[in-house]
Design a protein around this motif. Structure first.
Motif, PDB file in Angstrom:
ATOM      1  N   GLY A  20       0.681  -1.193  -0.095  1.00  0.00           N
ATOM      2  CA  GLY A  20      -0.013  -0.085  -0.147  1.00  0.00           C
ATOM      3  C   GLY A  20       0.837   1.383  -0.003  1.00  0.00           C
ATOM      4  N   TYR A  21       0.217   2.221  -0.732  1.00  0.00           N
ATOM      5  CA  TYR A  21       0.828   3.619  -0.652  1.00  0.00           C
ATOM      6  C   TYR A  21       2.136   3.927  -1.316  1.00  0.00           C
ATOM      7  N   SER A  22       2.648   2.915  -2.316  1.00  0.00           N
ATOM      8  CA  SER A  22       3.903   3.315  -2.659  1.00  0.00           C
ATOM      9  C   SER A  22       3.743   3.823  -3.966  1.00  0.00           C
ATOM     10  N   ASN A  23       4.913   4.565  -4.489  1.00  0.00           N
ATOM     11  CA  ASN A  23       4.758   5.027  -5.911  1.00  0.00           C
ATOM     12  C   ASN A  23       5.928   4.667  -6.646  1.00  0.00           C
ATOM     13  N   LYS A  24       5.433   4.221  -7.995  1.00  0.00           N
ATOM     14  CA  LYS A  24       6.363   4.142  -9.131  1.00  0.00           C
ATOM     15  C   LYS A  24       5.753   4.814 -10.149  1.00  0.00           C
ATOM     16  N   ALA A  25       5.663   6.179 -10.204  1.00  0.00           N
ATOM     17  CA  ALA A  25       4.654   6.710 -11.023  1.00  0.00           C
ATOM     18  C   ALA A  25       5.119   7.181 -12.558  1.00  0.00           C
ATOM     19  N   HIS A  26       6.705   6.743 -12.577  1.00  0.00           N
ATOM     20  CA  HIS A  26       7.363   7.108 -14.037  1.00  0.00           C
ATOM     21  C   HIS A  26       7.631   6.020 -14.812  1.00  0.00           C
ATOM     22  N   ASP A  27       8.455   6.374 -15.874  1.00  0.00           N
ATOM     23  CA  ASP A  27       8.971   5.226 -16.683  1.00  0.00           C
ATOM     24  C   ASP A  27      10.007   4.582 -16.035  1.00  0.00           C
ATOM     25  N   GLY A  28      10.353   3.344 -16.410  1.00  0.00           N
ATOM     26  CA  GLY A  28      11.279   2.434 -15.963  1.00  0.00           C
ATOM     27  C   GLY A  28      10.543   0.975 -15.523  1.00  0.00           C
ATOM     28  N   PHE A  29      11.495  -0.017 -15.404  1.00  0.00           N
ATOM     29  CA  PHE A  29      11.061  -1.446 -15.345  1.00  0.00           C
ATOM     30  C   PHE A  29      11.250  -1.905 -13.948  1.00  0.00           C
ATOM     31  N   VAL A  30      10.258  -2.544 -13.465  1.00  0.00           N
ATOM     32  CA  VAL A  30      10.356  -3.302 -12.338  1.00  0.00           C
ATOM     33  C   VAL A  30      10.154  -4.745 -12.491  1.00  0.00           C
ATOM     34  N   GLY A  31      10.769  -5.814 -12.203  1.00  0.00           N
ATOM     35  CA  GLY A  31       9.990  -7.064 -12.494  1.00  0.00           C
ATOM     36  C   GLY A  31      10.772  -8.029 -11.674  1.00  0.00           C
ATOM     37  N   ASN A  32       9.834  -8.906 -11.207  1.00  0.00           N
ATOM     38  CA  ASN A  32      10.064 -10.016 -10.174  1.00  0.00           C
ATOM     39  C   ASN A  32      10.630  -9.366  -8.886  1.00  0.00           C
ATOM     40  N   SER A  33       9.696  -8.370  -8.337  1.00  0.00           N
ATOM     41  CA  SER A  33      10.224  -7.767  -7.145  1.00  0.00           C
ATOM     42  C   SER A  33       8.983  -7.523  -6.306  1.00  0.00           C
ATOM     43  N   VAL A  34       9.387  -7.375  -5.149  1.00  0.00           N
ATOM     44  CA  VAL A  34       8.327  -6.941  -4.024  1.00  0.00           C
ATOM     45  C   VAL A  34       8.629  -5.571  -3.325  1.00  0.00           C
ATOM     46  N   ILE A  35       7.833  -4.720  -3.467  1.00  0.00           N
ATOM     47  CA  ILE A  35       8.134  -3.362  -2.913  1.00  0.00           C
ATOM     48  C   ILE A  35       7.121  -3.047  -1.637  1.00  0.00           C
ATOM     49  N   GLY A  36       7.653  -2.876  -0.663  1.00  0.00           N
ATOM     50  CA  GLY A  36       6.921  -2.467   0.765  1.00  0.00           C
ATOM     51  C   GLY A  36       5.885  -1.284   0.656  1.00  0.00           C
ATOM     52  N   ALA A  37       5.488  -1.018   1.801  1.00  0.00           N
ATOM     53  CA  ALA A  37       4.531   0.225   1.842  1.00  0.00           C
ATOM     54  C   ALA A  37       5.434   1.511   2.017  1.00  0.00           C
ATOM     55  N   TRP A  38       4.970   2.553   1.351  1.00  0.00           N
ATOM     56  CA  TRP A  38       5.255   3.884   1.748  1.00  0.00           C
ATOM     57  C   TRP A  38       6.784   4.000   0.987  1.00  0.00           C
ATOM     58  N   CYS A  39       7.009   3.374  -0.081  1.00  0.00           N
ATOM     59  CA  CYS A  39       8.168   3.591  -1.034  1.00  0.00           C
ATOM     60  C   CYS A  39       8.158   4.551  -2.091  1.00  0.00           C
ATOM     61  N   ASN A  40       9.003   4.961  -2.481  1.00  0.00           N
ATOM     62  CA  ASN A  40       8.869   5.777  -3.631  1.00  0.00           C
ATOM     63  C   ASN A  40      10.165   5.594  -4.775  1.00  0.00           C
ATOM     64  N   LEU A  41       9.866   5.199  -5.722  1.00  0.00           N
ATOM     65  CA  LEU A  41      10.999   4.956  -6.827  1.00  0.00           C
ATOM     66  C   LEU A  41      11.117   6.119  -7.589  1.00  0.00           C
ATOM     67  N   GLY A  42      11.863   6.735  -7.991  1.00  0.00           N
ATOM     68  CA  GLY A  42      12.087   7.953  -8.710  1.00  0.00           C
ATOM     69  C   GLY A  42      12.016   7.811 -10.130  1.00  0.00           C
ATOM     70  N   ALA A  43      11.906   8.638 -11.242  1.00  0.00           N
ATOM     71  CA  ALA A  43      11.596   8.534 -12.367  1.00  0.00           C
ATOM     72  C   ALA A  43      12.736   7.714 -12.977  1.00  0.00           C
ATOM     73  N   ASP A  44      12.751   6.771 -14.098  1.00  0.00           N
ATOM     74  CA  ASP A  44      13.560   5.996 -14.542  1.00  0.00           C
ATOM     75  C   ASP A  44      14.291   5.217 -13.603  1.00  0.00           C
ATOM     76  N   THR A  45      13.739   4.644 -12.661  1.00  0.00           N
ATOM     77  CA  THR A  45      14.427   3.655 -11.678  1.00  0.00           C
ATOM     78  C   THR A  45      14.130   2.473 -12.462  1.00  0.00           C
ATOM     79  N   ASN A  46      15.248   1.482 -12.572  1.00  0.00           N
ATOM     80  CA  ASN A  46      15.018   0.217 -13.236  1.00  0.00           C
ATOM     81  C   ASN A  46      15.523  -1.038 -12.184  1.00  0.00           C
ATOM     82  N   THR A  47      14.987  -2.256 -12.317  1.00  0.00           N
ATOM     83  CA  THR A  47      15.579  -3.215 -11.633  1.00  0.00           C
ATOM     84  C   THR A  47      15.956  -4.474 -12.500  1.00  0.00           C
ATOM     85  N   SER A  48      17.089  -4.780 -12.365  1.00  0.00           N
ATOM     86  CA  SER A  48      17.565  -6.069 -13.215  1.00  0.00           C
ATOM     87  C   SER A  48      16.876  -7.248 -12.651  1.00  0.00           C
ATOM     88  N   ASN A  49      16.312  -7.984 -13.307  1.00  0.00           N
ATOM     89  CA  ASN A  49      15.672  -9.476 -12.884  1.00  0.00           C
ATOM     90  C   ASN A  49      16.379 -10.505 -13.528  1.00  0.00           C
TER      91      ASN A  49
END
Length: 402
Positions: free
Chosen positions: A247-276
């Motif tokens: 709940g309540y987390s943000n990844k509002a912009h472009d960028g790739f997130v795959g095979n991931s788990v993001i907790g609550a109240w997190c924020n991933l800035g623009a063009d954040t990417n995760t290698s999976n």
């Protein structure tokens, strides 16, 4: 009858950093948390949580002396398990490889260990959350499981937008107040659940199985791949695949997130990417708090695991299998270490410092106020405990940046 979802210290530690700030039963896998699944299946008005002492103030415990059913908080339900648990007599416990799955007691019992007077070995199918990657690994099948639960109680709304295209309409559940605009939803290979008040904005594409929980938003042009859950009131964009946002987390912009788990109240800035996926296609090793070392997940695909209240600045590039603790603040782009302990502040080009606790409280409060929430006294106590524990572990050689 009381129903109590319990943590053991070992099971709880194995799921860190996600359980630093919550009991295992509050983990979201599929559209629902583990606790929500059991509450619906057992038709219970109320569930209780029994967890580690520093977290217990967040949860209510039974006060009246009556029959109590205990269920492991990291146990995912199924029909056969439900039947077996419902037939337990007082004093009987359902076991799997010396691990207690469930037991019935004549009254509430003290904290761990729970010891049944008669053990029954479980021989059927069983899924326990035993490491963070299990959450995205089981997520697709759990979305399907939860979809069947939700269709019985949901208040479905008609999809009125003429520019929205849906494939597999019978496999789509849209709750009242949700808003879909000029998007494409493909539910031919898995169900799609859109919760109350959620939004799917223009030019977004969703492939099932997929769950968008209450009040969450898929921003313009979002690409939501299969087996993904976006938790309540999250705001996401870009490309997300086989991942779970709480709940309540943000990844509002472009960028790739795959095979991931993001907790609550997190924020991933623009063009954040995760290698999976590693370049050599070998299995991925991740930091384990249980073993205080890197362990092989046995998975070829494994991205980012991030604890609550952590933040990543623009252009952050997370290595395959990165683990970030609670309340870390990462900035400066480039590839940060594969393990970033809780309360770390910094980046590759800036070095790492310890986050000041009062600054953390200010940041968390500002973010929560934007969503009409407040950081409670109990939550501050939990974060303070973790902050002090983190310093103690660092002094003893644990949880260091590597």
């Amino acid at each position: 009858m009381h129903i109590v979802l319990f943590d053991t210290p070992e099971a709880h530690r194995a799921l860190l950093p996600l359980t630093f700030t919550r009991a295992a039963a509050l983990l979201r896998v599929g559209a629902l948390t583990v606790a929500e699944k059991w509450r619906r299946l057992l038709a219970a008005e109320k569930l209780y949580i029994q967890t580690l002492p520093y977290l217990q103030s967040l949860y209510e415990v039974p006060s009246q002396l009556e029959e109590t059913l205990y269920i492991a908080g990291n146990l995912l339900p199924n029909a056969d398990l439900l039947q077996a648990i419902n037939t337990l007599a007082p004093g009987e416990g359902l076991m799997l490889d010396n691990k207690l799955l469930a037991m019935r007691a004549s009254k509430p019992l003290p904290a761990q260990p729970l010891e049944p007077s008669k053990s029954i070995e479980w021989k059927g199918d069983c899924k326990l959350l035993q490491m963070p990657s299990d959450i995205f690994r089981f997520n697709g099948e759990q979305i399907r499981f939860d979809f069947d639960l939700l269709v019985h109680t949901a208040q479905p709304a008609k999809i009125l937008d003429s520019h929205t295209v849906i494939y597999g309409k019978d496999n789509v559940l849209v709750e009242e107040g949700a808003q879909l605009r000029a998007c494409v939803i493909n539910a031919e290979n898995g169900p799609v659940y859109i919760g109350k008040g959620a939004q799917v904005q223009e030019m977004s594409v969703i492939h099932g199985a997929f769950a968008l929980c209450e009040g969450a938003v898929v921003n313009i042009g979002g690409k939501m791949r299969a087996d993904t859950t976006i938790g309540p009131y999250c705001k996401v964009g870009g490309e997300i695949s086989n991942s779970v946002f709480w709940g309540y987390s943000n990844k509002a912009h472009d960028g790739f997130v795959g095979n991931s788990v993001i907790g609550a109240w997190c924020n991933l800035g623009a063009d954040t990417n995760t290698s999976n996926l590693k370049n050599n296609y070998s299995t991925v090793r991740v930091w384990s708090y249980l073993h205080n070392d890197y362990v092989d997940t046995g998975l070829q695909f494994c991205g980012l695991t991030m604890g609550d209240h952590s933040k990543a600045g623009i252009n952050t590039m997370f290595n395959t299998g990165t683990v970030v603790g609670v309340a870390a603040n990462i900035f400066g782009g480039d590839f940060p270490p594969k393990h970033i302990p809780s309360f770390s502040w910094g980046g590759v080009h800036y070095g790492w410092q310890r986050y000041h606790l009062e600054e953390l409280f200010k940041t968390a409060s500002r973010m929560m106020q934007r969503r009409g929430k407040q950081l409670s006294r109990e939550e501050m106590q939990v974060l303070t405990y973790l902050y002090n524990q983190n310093e103690e572990e660092k002094q003893n050689g644990y949880s260091v940046v590597v």
